[in-house]
Scaffold this active site. Sequence first.
Site, PDB file in Angstrom:
ATOM      1  N   SER A   1     -10.410  -9.543 101.898  1.00  0.00           N
ATOM      2  CA  SER A   1     -10.649 -10.996 101.847  1.00  0.00           C
ATOM      3  C   SER A   1     -11.886 -11.408 102.639  1.00  0.00           C
ATOM      4  CB  SER A   1      -9.416 -11.742 102.370  1.00  0.00           C
ATOM      5  OG  SER A   1      -9.127 -11.374 103.701  1.00  0.00           O
TER       6      SER A   1
ATOM      7  N   LYS B   1      -1.530 -17.450  90.167  1.00  0.00           N
ATOM      8  CA  LYS B   1      -1.095 -18.833  89.954  1.00  0.00           C
ATOM      9  C   LYS B   1      -0.083 -19.235  91.026  1.00  0.00           C
ATOM     10  CE  LYS B   1      -3.442 -19.098  86.125  1.00  0.00           C
ATOM     11  NZ  LYS B   1      -4.008 -17.742  86.096  1.00  0.00           N
TER      12      LYS B   1
ATOM     13  N   GLU C   1      -3.554  -1.149  96.859  1.00  0.00           N
ATOM     14  CA  GLU C   1      -4.186  -1.251  95.542  1.00  0.00           C
ATOM     15  C   GLU C   1      -4.872   0.051  95.173  1.00  0.00           C
ATOM     16  OE1 GLU C   1      -5.086  -6.056  95.929  1.00  0.00           O
ATOM     17  OE2 GLU C   1      -6.737  -4.620  95.915  1.00  0.00           O
TER      18      GLU C   1
END
Length: 253
Positions: free
Chosen positions: A124, A153, A190
Amino acid sequence: MQVQVGTSLLGIGYGSWPWQFLFDGFVWVSMRLINRKNRVWLKNLSNQEIEYQLFGDPTWRNLLSTPPSRRVFIYAETCFCETQISELIDAASIFGHELQFRDAAYANRRTILEKPLAFISHDSRDKEAIARPIALNLQRKICPVWYDEFSLKLGVNLRESIEEGLKECKKCVLVLSPNFLSNRSWGKKEFESIFTREILEDAKLVLPIWVDVTKEQVYQFSPSLLNVKGIDWNAVGEDEVCRQIYVATTSTV
């Protein structure tokens, strides 16, 4: 509905605002008119300025400054035969236009393309300088990406959404920075997920982007990554990095 074929601009209005605009294959649903009029006669564009935004990009761009492509798109809910399509294409070519016909078969193919071609795995802390520019650049190239700011979302399960993106993507872009290599939470998970998928599918899925890291640092993170050709962000810059990602993700080989 008014059509200005010379600029491949098509406006659709049904008495409500905003309108949708189709330009060279893009549907711009976020539009504004400089003169604030709700209706525009698109046949005469000399006194109008129309701007558009790409999703996630705060920059407004002048639509009419884009060079005309002379492409015309026809959308139909039914399938036309090859002869009918060929006749329409020939008729358009007489006026110097390139016609593209999109019917139900095209819609089915487009559904497949909606799956992300690239998953952008990053720390990030590298979002503003590297990850977001990559996502926006690929979006302008019509390369669907899984990028957290675009794909997550409100209220969705974070882990499930990320895992789904990793399973569906064609390639995984790894932004290998000091921040990423020191991140033992999501970044590491990931990478492990995509690495496991590589083993399962016997495929090359990782696209490493090197940012201010050394071979020794990458080796300490994962020795196998040294055997994967990467690209140096600082050496070639954003445009070349994104061009190579686009080629790798859209290649049929």
